[in-house]
Write an enzyme that holds these catalytic residues in place. Structure first.
Site, PDB file in Angstrom:
ATOM      1  N   GLY A   1      -3.657  -5.254   4.114  1.00  0.00           N
ATOM      2  CA  GLY A   1      -2.468  -4.279   4.041  1.00  0.00           C
ATOM      3  C   GLY A   1      -2.910  -3.114   4.457  1.00  0.00           C
ATOM      4  O   GLY A   1      -1.756  -3.180   5.326  1.00  0.00           O
ATOM      5  N   GLY A   2      -4.042  -1.813   5.244  1.00  0.00           N
ATOM      6  CA  GLY A   2      -3.734  -1.161   5.984  1.00  0.00           C
ATOM      7  C   GLY A   2      -3.343  -2.095   6.719  1.00  0.00           C
ATOM      8  O   GLY A   2      -2.806  -0.990   8.194  1.00  0.00           O
TER       9      GLY A   2
ATOM     10  N   LYS B   1       2.335  -9.316  -2.045  1.00  0.00           N
ATOM     11  CA  LYS B   1       1.521  -9.011  -2.965  1.00  0.00           C
ATOM     12  C   LYS B   1       1.152  -7.777  -3.694  1.00  0.00           C
ATOM     13  O   LYS B   1       1.150  -7.052  -2.843  1.00  0.00           O
ATOM     14  CB  LYS B   1      -0.139 -10.072  -2.921  1.00  0.00           C
ATOM     15  CG  LYS B   1      -1.112  -9.374  -2.208  1.00  0.00           C
ATOM     16  CD  LYS B   1      -2.278 -10.787  -2.309  1.00  0.00           C
ATOM     17  CE  LYS B   1      -3.417  -9.051  -4.096  1.00  0.00           C
ATOM     18  NZ  LYS B   1      -4.006  -8.359  -3.416  1.00  0.00           N
TER      19      LYS B   1
ATOM     20  N   LYS C   1       0.918  -1.076   0.352  1.00  0.00           N
ATOM     21  CA  LYS C   1      -0.446   0.050  -0.218  1.00  0.00           C
ATOM     22  C   LYS C   1       0.956   1.033   0.461  1.00  0.00           C
ATOM     23  O   LYS C   1       1.857   1.361   0.608  1.00  0.00           O
ATOM     24  CB  LYS C   1      -0.858  -0.132   1.456  1.00  0.00           C
ATOM     25  CG  LYS C   1      -1.965  -1.281   1.316  1.00  0.00           C
ATOM     26  CD  LYS C   1      -3.391  -0.542   0.282  1.00  0.00           C
ATOM     27  CE  LYS C   1      -3.754  -2.688   0.293  1.00  0.00           C
ATOM     28  NZ  LYS C   1      -5.012  -1.828  -0.886  1.00  0.00           N
TER      29      LYS C   1
ATOM     30  N   HIS D   1      -8.663 -15.393  -2.954  1.00  0.00           N
ATOM     31  CA  HIS D   1      -9.298 -14.475  -2.185  1.00  0.00           C
ATOM     32  C   HIS D   1     -11.128 -15.034  -1.500  1.00  0.00           C
ATOM     33  O   HIS D   1     -11.596 -15.085  -2.878  1.00  0.00           O
ATOM     34  CB  HIS D   1      -9.573 -12.972  -2.654  1.00  0.00           C
ATOM     35  CG  HIS D   1      -8.332 -12.489  -2.442  1.00  0.00           C
ATOM     36  ND1 HIS D   1      -7.942 -11.052  -2.327  1.00  0.00           N
ATOM     37  CD2 HIS D   1      -7.068 -12.610  -2.880  1.00  0.00           C
ATOM     38  CE1 HIS D   1      -6.662 -10.616  -2.262  1.00  0.00           C
ATOM     39  NE2 HIS D   1      -6.312 -11.817  -2.549  1.00  0.00           N
TER      40      HIS D   1
ATOM     41  N   LYS E   1     -13.691  -5.348   5.931  1.00  0.00           N
ATOM     42  CA  LYS E   1     -14.168  -4.532   5.887  1.00  0.00           C
ATOM     43  C   LYS E   1     -15.131  -4.588   4.488  1.00  0.00           C
ATOM     44  O   LYS E   1     -16.378  -3.744   4.130  1.00  0.00           O
ATOM     45  CB  LYS E   1     -13.006  -3.956   5.083  1.00  0.00           C
ATOM     46  CG  LYS E   1     -13.176  -3.859   4.043  1.00  0.00           C
ATOM     47  CD  LYS E   1     -11.712  -2.943   3.184  1.00  0.00           C
ATOM     48  CE  LYS E   1     -11.016  -3.022   1.726  1.00  0.00           C
ATOM     49  NZ  LYS E   1      -9.910  -2.510   1.288  1.00  0.00           N
TER      50      LYS E   1
ATOM     51  N   GLN F   1      -4.689 -11.336   5.365  1.00  0.00           N
ATOM     52  CA  GLN F   1      -3.298 -10.837   4.402  1.00  0.00           C
ATOM     53  C   GLN F   1      -4.052  -9.648   4.689  1.00  0.00           C
ATOM     54  O   GLN F   1      -5.306  -9.349   4.899  1.00  0.00           O
ATOM     55  CB  GLN F   1      -4.070 -10.631   3.384  1.00  0.00           C
ATOM     56  CG  GLN F   1      -2.935 -10.508   1.840  1.00  0.00           C
ATOM     57  CD  GLN F   1      -3.335 -11.040   0.389  1.00  0.00           C
ATOM     58  OE1 GLN F   1      -2.788 -12.432   0.272  1.00  0.00           O
ATOM     59  NE2 GLN F   1      -4.215 -10.875   0.264  1.00  0.00           N
TER      60      GLN F   1
ATOM     61  N   ASP G   1      -0.897  -5.376  -5.311  1.00  0.00           N
ATOM     62  CA  ASP G   1      -2.821  -4.816  -5.468  1.00  0.00           C
ATOM     63  C   ASP G   1      -3.169  -5.147  -6.449  1.00  0.00           C
ATOM     64  O   ASP G   1      -2.641  -5.607  -7.872  1.00  0.00           O
ATOM     65  CB  ASP G   1      -3.270  -3.662  -5.165  1.00  0.00           C
ATOM     66  CG  ASP G   1      -3.885  -3.884  -3.876  1.00  0.00           C
ATOM     67  OD1 ASP G   1      -5.231  -4.528  -4.279  1.00  0.00           O
ATOM     68  OD2 ASP G   1      -4.398  -2.713  -3.131  1.00  0.00           O
ATOM     69  N   GLU G   2      -4.370  -5.143  -6.637  1.00  0.00           N
ATOM     70  CA  GLU G   2      -5.418  -5.586  -8.266  1.00  0.00           C
ATOM     71  C   GLU G   2      -4.887  -4.785  -9.529  1.00  0.00           C
ATOM     72  O   GLU G   2      -5.657  -4.843 -10.883  1.00  0.00           O
ATOM     73  CB  GLU G   2      -6.951  -6.237  -7.486  1.00  0.00           C
ATOM     74  CG  GLU G   2      -8.113  -5.018  -7.789  1.00  0.00           C
ATOM     75  CD  GLU G   2      -7.804  -4.540  -5.782  1.00  0.00           C
ATOM     76  OE1 GLU G   2      -6.686  -4.875  -5.577  1.00  0.00           O
ATOM     77  OE2 GLU G   2      -8.753  -3.160  -5.864  1.00  0.00           O
TER      78      GLU G   2
ATOM     79  N   HIS H   1      -6.455 -12.756  -7.157  1.00  0.00           N
ATOM     80  CA  HIS H   1      -7.161 -11.586  -6.735  1.00  0.00           C
ATOM     81  C   HIS H   1      -9.027 -12.358  -7.591  1.00  0.00           C
ATOM     82  O   HIS H   1      -9.221 -12.103  -8.182  1.00  0.00           O
ATOM     83  CB  HIS H   1      -7.229 -10.720  -6.789  1.00  0.00           C
ATOM     84  CG  HIS H   1      -7.530  -9.754  -6.589  1.00  0.00           C
ATOM     85  ND1 HIS H   1      -8.895  -8.535  -6.348  1.00  0.00           N
ATOM     86  CD2 HIS H   1      -6.886  -9.104  -4.911  1.00  0.00           C
ATOM     87  CE1 HIS H   1      -8.745  -7.742  -5.235  1.00  0.00           C
ATOM     88  NE2 HIS H   1      -7.717  -7.890  -4.090  1.00  0.00           N
TER      89      HIS H   1
HETATM   90  C1  3PG Z   1      -7.384  -7.320  -0.969  1.00  0.00           C
HETATM   91  O1  3PG Z   1      -6.412  -7.223  -1.987  1.00  0.00           O
HETATM   92  O2  3PG Z   1      -8.129  -7.853  -0.804  1.00  0.00           O
HETATM   93  C2  3PG Z   1      -7.509  -5.481  -0.620  1.00  0.00           C
HETATM   94  O3  3PG Z   1      -6.024  -4.828  -0.811  1.00  0.00           O
HETATM   95  C3  3PG Z   1      -6.939  -5.756   0.887  1.00  0.00           C
HETATM   96  O4  3PG Z   1      -6.701  -4.338   1.307  1.00  0.00           O
HETATM   97  P1  3PG Z   1      -7.001  -3.843   3.263  1.00  0.00           P
HETATM   98  O5  3PG Z   1      -6.085  -4.700   4.135  1.00  0.00           O
HETATM   99  O6  3PG Z   1      -5.939  -2.613   3.482  1.00  0.00           O
HETATM  100  O7  3PG Z   1      -8.168  -3.812   3.700  1.00  0.00           O
END
Ligand code: 3PG
Length: 412
Positions: free
Chosen positions: A361-362, A178, A152, A300, A307, A359, A180-181, A268
């Site tokens: 990111g934030g 990884k 990120k 995934h 979230k 997994q 991101d998409e 993804h």
């Molecule tokens: C994903 O690829 O699932 C998202 O980019 C997750 O990002 P996040 O952990 O910041 O919500």
């Protein structure tokens, strides 16, 4: 029912077993004003040999290739398609049959493909070249879930900056990093340069901490280029590639598997909400089955706490579809991703168990003390779960986790 002519060798096979060998069974959720039995027949006709009116055709055409309704009760319609209607190794064609025109039929108020029993078609697919067991062996990790991150910000970093973030993450002992998409091969971060720099840093970290880390570089692109792009990535040292399976198409992953590109494939599911949410579309378990057939290593599947919107029954089903013995395919990692941070670990592990990739990111890069500390906090949340301790209890002796609790609040 007799399936052999020789009297001494006559075998009695129940109808269901014959169906398993010769039919692809589909289950739909349907809402309509017309009686469900009538609507079910219309769907079966539309998706096989019929249309809105009678059209002259040899009787054998309908007998051989016509779909038939097995049951239509409440809102559930079950339809069998004869295997001959399919080009067996052509996923786009298969989807045009089981998930094609029907969604647009004017008489339907809702239509969702809930399940497909691919039975006789499974032998045409190789499944993953790398599964759960192979990935565990490469990492040397057998007794815990894997922990990964998404670089990120998802776009905007240069190759050098991406590599720096990857290095910080790997230093925390991470298993997987990884793209991101939405990051592929844009000008601001060319794929080859990014990959080379990231792998260089990851090798240095491996020399230092004695443990490898995967980097899933996103090779998603058009059908004419994806195999070449993935092979080039492997040539340049990629140890995993990533594909956005719904935008690229299932056959993109199938092509990489058929070519035996030699590294695991991270999948993804970006765009899945357009298919999996609401009253029209395709349920996640069907996407999970196709992903395993076509050769994804990780998929995934959503979070039990996170979230994104969730359908718990469908996460349960996808988890099981990916991991249970099926058609001799290797087992696939469900990936719990989307708004994950240490406080969300327990609920996900309670439901996924240890064969999962957690997994964040934030939830890693957003740690007040940075990425490496964020990784450690995630691992500590896993340890707390394994030792059946609360996060608050574990944080008393683990300052990284304490930092995460201060940042994002107490565990729920
Ligand atoms: C994903 O690829 O699932 C998202 O980019 C997750 O990002 P996040 O952990 O910041 O919500």
């Amino acid at each position: 029912m007799a399936i052999h002519g020789d009297k001494d060798l006559i075998i009695q096979v129940p109808l269901t077993l014959i169906n398993i060998m010769t039919m692809v069974r589909t289950t739909y959720y349907v809402e309509a004003d017309a009686p469900i039995a009538k609507v079910a027949k219309e769907i079966a006709a539309e998706q096989s040999t019929g249309t809105w009116t009678e059209v002259a055709a040899e009787k054998e055409v309908h007998e051989k290739l016509g779909a038939h309704v097995v049951s239509a009760e409440g809102n559930t319609v079950v339809i069998d398609f004869p295997v001959e209607i399919f080009e067996p190794d052509n996923v786009p064609q298969i989807l045009s049959v089981v998930a094609g025109n029907l969604f647009g039929l004017g008489g339907l108020k809702a239509c969702r493909l809930m399940d497909v029993d691919f039975g006789p078609l499974t032998k045409y697919y190789n499944g993953p070249e790398f599964g759960i067991e192979e990935v565990r062996k490469i990492l040397g990790v057998y007794d815990r879930p894997l922990v990964g991150t998404i670089i990120k910000p998802k776009v905007g970093l240069s190759p050098k900056r991406t590599a720096e973030v990857a290095e910080q993450a790997a230093l925390g002992g991470l298993d997987l990093i990884k793209d991101d998409e939405t990051l592929t091969d844009q000008k601001f971060c060319p794929l080859e340069e990014r990959l080379t720099m990231v792998m260089d840093r990851l090798h240095k970290v491996e020399d230092r901490i004695g443990k490898p880390c995967f980097y899933a570089v996103n090779v998603t692109c058009g059908a004419d280029m994806i195999v070449e792009r993935a092979e080039r990535a492997v040539e340049l040292g990629a140890n995993m590639v990533m594909v956005d399976i719904l935008t690229a198409g299932f056959s993109a992953v199938q092509a990489l598997t058929d070519e035996k590109i030699g590294v695991p494939i991270h999948i993804h599911r970006t765009m899945h909400g357009a298919l999996t949410r609401g009253k029209y579309g395709i349920a996640m378990p069907v996407i999970s089955k196709l992903t395993r057939m076509c050769g994804g290593t990780n998929l995934h599947t959503g979070t039990y706490a996170g979230k994104m919107e969730r359908n718990v029954c469908e996460i349960d089903a996808s988890r099981d579809i990916l991991r249970k013995p099926w058609a001799g395919y290797k087992r696939v990692w469900p990936v719990s991703s989307g708004g994950l941070y240490p406080q969300k670990v327990r609920e996900n592990l309670d439901c996924y168990g240890i064969d999962v990739i957690l997994q964040a990111g934030g939830g890693i890069h957003g740690h007040p003390e940075g990425t490496t500390v964020g990784v450690k906090a995630m691992f500590q949340a896993v340890e707390a779960w394994q030792q059946q301790k609360t996060l608050e209890e574990y944080a008393k002796t683990h300052k990284e986790l304490a930092g995460a609790l201060k940042q994002w609040g107490p565990s729920q």
